[in-house]
Design a protein around this motif. Structure first.
Motif, PDB file in Angstrom:
ATOM      1  N   ARG A  39     -12.519  -0.816   5.983  1.00 24.57           N
ATOM      2  CA  ARG A  39     -13.616  -0.799   4.974  1.00 24.57           C
ATOM      3  C   ARG A  39     -14.864   0.073   5.324  1.00 24.57           C
ATOM      4  O   ARG A  39     -15.426   1.089   4.446  1.00 24.57           O
ATOM      5  CB  ARG A  39     -14.564  -2.098   4.575  1.00 24.57           C
ATOM      6  CG  ARG A  39     -13.714  -3.064   3.633  1.00 24.57           C
ATOM      7  CD  ARG A  39     -14.581  -4.130   3.124  1.00 24.57           C
ATOM      8  NE  ARG A  39     -14.977  -5.100   4.167  1.00 24.57           N
ATOM      9  CZ  ARG A  39     -14.390  -6.140   4.836  1.00 24.57           C
ATOM     10  NH1 ARG A  39     -13.046  -6.556   4.513  1.00 24.57           N
ATOM     11  NH2 ARG A  39     -14.953  -6.695   5.664  1.00 24.57           N
ATOM     12  N   ALA A  40     -14.893   0.287   6.771  1.00 24.01           N
ATOM     13  CA  ALA A  40     -15.922   1.302   7.099  1.00 24.01           C
ATOM     14  C   ALA A  40     -15.269   2.518   7.284  1.00 24.01           C
ATOM     15  O   ALA A  40     -16.180   3.342   7.748  1.00 24.01           O
ATOM     16  CB  ALA A  40     -16.453   0.538   8.395  1.00 24.01           C
ATOM     17  N   GLY A  41     -14.175   2.717   7.271  1.00 24.45           N
ATOM     18  CA  GLY A  41     -13.425   4.168   7.206  1.00 24.45           C
ATOM     19  C   GLY A  41     -12.919   4.350   8.654  1.00 24.45           C
ATOM     20  O   GLY A  41     -12.824   5.595   8.861  1.00 24.45           O
ATOM     21  N   PHE A  42     -12.978   3.354   9.356  1.00 24.32           N
ATOM     22  CA  PHE A  42     -12.285   3.897  10.943  1.00 24.32           C
ATOM     23  C   PHE A  42     -11.082   3.649  11.126  1.00 24.32           C
ATOM     24  O   PHE A  42     -10.457   4.113  12.234  1.00 24.32           O
ATOM     25  CB  PHE A  42     -13.522   2.920  11.916  1.00 24.32           C
ATOM     26  CG  PHE A  42     -15.114   3.171  11.745  1.00 24.32           C
ATOM     27  CD1 PHE A  42     -15.275   4.551  12.195  1.00 24.32           C
ATOM     28  CD2 PHE A  42     -15.803   2.238  11.451  1.00 24.32           C
ATOM     29  CE1 PHE A  42     -16.553   4.647  12.069  1.00 24.32           C
ATOM     30  CE2 PHE A  42     -17.123   2.596  11.441  1.00 24.32           C
ATOM     31  CZ  PHE A  42     -17.568   3.629  11.783  1.00 24.32           C
ATOM     32  N   VAL A  43     -10.404   2.607  10.563  1.00 24.91           N
ATOM     33  CA  VAL A  43      -8.830   2.443  10.800  1.00 24.91           C
ATOM     34  C   VAL A  43      -8.299   2.755   9.525  1.00 24.91           C
ATOM     35  O   VAL A  43      -8.774   2.485   8.299  1.00 24.91           O
ATOM     36  CB  VAL A  43      -8.474   1.119  11.492  1.00 24.91           C
ATOM     37  CG1 VAL A  43      -9.256   1.088  12.771  1.00 24.91           C
ATOM     38  CG2 VAL A  43      -8.867  -0.111  10.537  1.00 24.91           C
ATOM     39  N   GLU A  44      -6.770   2.656   9.401  1.00 21.59           N
ATOM     40  CA  GLU A  44      -6.174   2.691   8.475  1.00 21.59           C
ATOM     41  C   GLU A  44      -4.631   2.371   8.784  1.00 21.59           C
ATOM     42  O   GLU A  44      -4.168   2.351   9.930  1.00 21.59           O
ATOM     43  CB  GLU A  44      -6.086   3.895   7.672  1.00 21.59           C
ATOM     44  CG  GLU A  44      -5.312   5.093   8.412  1.00 21.59           C
ATOM     45  CD  GLU A  44      -5.564   6.464   8.065  1.00 21.59           C
ATOM     46  OE1 GLU A  44      -6.194   6.641   6.979  1.00 21.59           O
ATOM     47  OE2 GLU A  44      -5.425   7.320   8.619  1.00 21.59           O
ATOM     48  N   GLY A  45      -3.816   1.549   7.754  1.00 23.96           N
ATOM     49  CA  GLY A  45      -2.678   1.212   7.951  1.00 23.96           C
ATOM     50  C   GLY A  45      -1.749   2.436   8.195  1.00 23.96           C
ATOM     51  O   GLY A  45      -1.830   3.454   7.448  1.00 23.96           O
ATOM     52  N   THR A  46      -0.660   2.179   9.007  1.00 24.96           N
ATOM     53  CA  THR A  46       0.160   3.224   9.172  1.00 24.96           C
ATOM     54  C   THR A  46       1.491   3.069   8.340  1.00 24.96           C
ATOM     55  O   THR A  46       1.618   2.004   7.740  1.00 24.96           O
ATOM     56  CB  THR A  46       0.890   3.675  10.673  1.00 24.96           C
ATOM     57  OG1 THR A  46       1.466   2.404  10.941  1.00 24.96           O
ATOM     58  CG2 THR A  46      -0.674   3.840  11.350  1.00 24.96           C
ATOM     59  N   VAL A  47       2.341   4.222   8.040  1.00 25.95           N
ATOM     60  CA  VAL A  47       3.332   3.891   7.370  1.00 25.95           C
ATOM     61  C   VAL A  47       4.732   3.041   7.903  1.00 25.95           C
ATOM     62  O   VAL A  47       4.647   3.089   9.103  1.00 25.95           O
ATOM     63  CB  VAL A  47       4.282   5.387   7.111  1.00 25.95           C
ATOM     64  CG1 VAL A  47       5.332   5.315   6.135  1.00 25.95           C
ATOM     65  CG2 VAL A  47       2.918   6.233   6.279  1.00 25.95           C
ATOM     66  N   GLY A  48       5.176   2.280   7.162  1.00 27.78           N
ATOM     67  CA  GLY A  48       6.320   1.448   7.685  1.00 27.78           C
ATOM     68  C   GLY A  48       5.980   0.025   7.718  1.00 27.78           C
ATOM     69  O   GLY A  48       4.664  -0.319   7.734  1.00 27.78           O
ATOM     70  N   GLY A  49       7.087  -0.932   7.912  1.00 23.08           N
ATOM     71  CA  GLY A  49       6.978  -2.271   8.051  1.00 23.08           C
ATOM     72  C   GLY A  49       6.155  -3.022   6.734  1.00 23.08           C
ATOM     73  O   GLY A  49       5.733  -2.269   5.866  1.00 23.08           O
ATOM     74  N   ASP A  50       6.091  -4.166   7.027  1.00 20.99           N
ATOM     75  CA  ASP A  50       5.433  -5.073   5.826  1.00 20.99           C
ATOM     76  C   ASP A  50       3.899  -5.157   6.101  1.00 20.99           C
ATOM     77  O   ASP A  50       3.458  -4.877   7.285  1.00 20.99           O
ATOM     78  CB  ASP A  50       5.998  -6.350   5.507  1.00 20.99           C
ATOM     79  CG  ASP A  50       6.035  -7.268   6.648  1.00 20.99           C
ATOM     80  OD1 ASP A  50       4.987  -7.413   7.270  1.00 20.99           O
ATOM     81  OD2 ASP A  50       7.061  -7.972   6.869  1.00 20.99           O
ATOM     82  N   ALA A  51       3.216  -5.894   5.221  1.00 24.27           N
ATOM     83  CA  ALA A  51       1.871  -5.938   5.407  1.00 24.27           C
ATOM     84  C   ALA A  51       1.394  -6.607   6.705  1.00 24.27           C
ATOM     85  O   ALA A  51       0.413  -6.666   7.165  1.00 24.27           O
ATOM     86  CB  ALA A  51       1.106  -6.563   4.161  1.00 24.27           C
ATOM     87  N   ARG A  52       2.276  -7.589   7.058  1.00 23.28           N
ATOM     88  CA  ARG A  52       2.010  -8.459   8.001  1.00 23.28           C
ATOM     89  C   ARG A  52       2.056  -7.667   9.481  1.00 23.28           C
ATOM     90  O   ARG A  52       1.710  -8.119  10.511  1.00 23.28           O
ATOM     91  CB  ARG A  52       2.803  -9.858   8.173  1.00 23.28           C
ATOM     92  CG  ARG A  52       2.194 -10.572   6.969  1.00 23.28           C
ATOM     93  CD  ARG A  52       3.253 -11.892   6.872  1.00 23.28           C
ATOM     94  NE  ARG A  52       4.750 -11.411   6.821  1.00 23.28           N
ATOM     95  CZ  ARG A  52       5.529 -12.132   6.779  1.00 23.28           C
ATOM     96  NH1 ARG A  52       5.490 -13.547   6.983  1.00 23.28           N
ATOM     97  NH2 ARG A  52       6.995 -11.696   6.893  1.00 23.28           N
ATOM     98  N   THR A  53       3.069  -6.961   9.536  1.00 25.84           N
ATOM     99  CA  THR A  53       3.328  -6.317  10.672  1.00 25.84           C
ATOM    100  C   THR A  53       3.232  -4.601  10.886  1.00 25.84           C
ATOM    101  O   THR A  53       3.602  -4.030  11.823  1.00 25.84           O
ATOM    102  CB  THR A  53       5.148  -6.257  10.917  1.00 25.84           C
ATOM    103  OG1 THR A  53       5.791  -5.901  10.103  1.00 25.84           O
ATOM    104  CG2 THR A  53       5.284  -7.850  11.140  1.00 25.84           C
ATOM    105  N   ARG A  54       2.779  -4.203   9.918  1.00 25.80           N
ATOM    106  CA  ARG A  54       2.292  -2.843   9.680  1.00 25.80           C
ATOM    107  C   ARG A  54       1.064  -2.443  10.661  1.00 25.80           C
ATOM    108  O   ARG A  54       0.227  -3.014  10.626  1.00 25.80           O
ATOM    109  CB  ARG A  54       1.691  -2.571   8.374  1.00 25.80           C
ATOM    110  CG  ARG A  54       1.712  -0.930   8.277  1.00 25.80           C
ATOM    111  CD  ARG A  54       1.428  -0.297   6.863  1.00 25.80           C
ATOM    112  NE  ARG A  54       0.170  -0.998   6.189  1.00 25.80           N
ATOM    113  CZ  ARG A  54      -0.157  -1.182   4.960  1.00 25.80           C
ATOM    114  NH1 ARG A  54       0.782  -0.723   4.142  1.00 25.80           N
ATOM    115  NH2 ARG A  54      -1.415  -1.766   4.824  1.00 25.80           N
ATOM    116  N   PRO A  55       1.370  -1.584  11.548  1.00 25.46           N
ATOM    117  CA  PRO A  55       0.340  -1.046  12.606  1.00 25.46           C
ATOM    118  C   PRO A  55      -0.941  -0.434  11.981  1.00 25.46           C
ATOM    119  O   PRO A  55      -0.737   0.284  10.846  1.00 25.46           O
ATOM    120  CB  PRO A  55       1.243  -0.090  13.808  1.00 25.46           C
ATOM    121  CG  PRO A  55       2.476  -0.319  13.264  1.00 25.46           C
ATOM    122  CD  PRO A  55       2.729  -0.611  11.699  1.00 25.46           C
TER     123      PRO A  55
END
Length: 151
Positions: free
Chosen positions: A77-93
């Motif tokens: 929410r603060a703009g410091f991290v984001e999900g990477t491509v691939g995997g499902d929502a539980r295992t997405r880095p």
């Protein structure tokens, strides 16, 4: 004295909160909006070791999956991290955003300065807080806090 009028370790909690506020003030002075002290360790871990799942990051930082999940959501929410491509929502880095990468030199320097200051304070104490913590863990290993609460 009635124990209901007591909060025996409140001064310790207040001291730790004061130290936390001092660290947070550095981010404010540097113009880093939205940074919280609890974000810095995970952000540095992502910087050093690359994208990780919440579970991996929790393991590396020694916190529960639930706690890291909440922290990761707040960091996103603060703009410091984001999900990477691939995997499902539980295992997405998750990984650092460009904004986080830009401020990483400041965060690394602050972490090192904080660790050095804490170690210096610990060394100046007649009985180090590190030793107190170790001794408390030993006492609790012999007789857990739960057991002490029930007796």
């Amino acid at each position: 004295m009635d124990l209901l009028d007591s909060n025996h370790w409140s001064d310790l909690h207040a001291l730790l909160a004061e130290l936390d506020r001092d660290i947070a003030a550095l981010y404010t002075e540097a113009g880093i909006e939205g940074m919280r002290t609890r974000f810095v360790g995970p952000l540095i871990a992502l910087h050093r070791f690359g994208p990780m799942t919440i579970r991996e990051l929790a393991g590396r930082r020694g916190v529960s999956h639930s706690a890291m999940s909440q922290t990761a959501a707040a960091m996103a929410r603060a703009g410091f991290v984001e999900g990477t491509v691939g995997g499902d929502a539980r295992t997405r880095p998750i990984d650092l955003t460009a904004r986080a990468r830009e401020i990483m030199p400041f965060l690394v320097a602050e972490w090192r300065a904080t660790e050095a200051a804490v170690r210096q304070l610990d060394a100046e104490l007649p009985y180090s807080l590190t030793q107190v913590t170790e001794d408390l863990r030993g006492l609790l290993a012999a007789r857990s806090f739960t057991e002490r609460l029930r007796s």
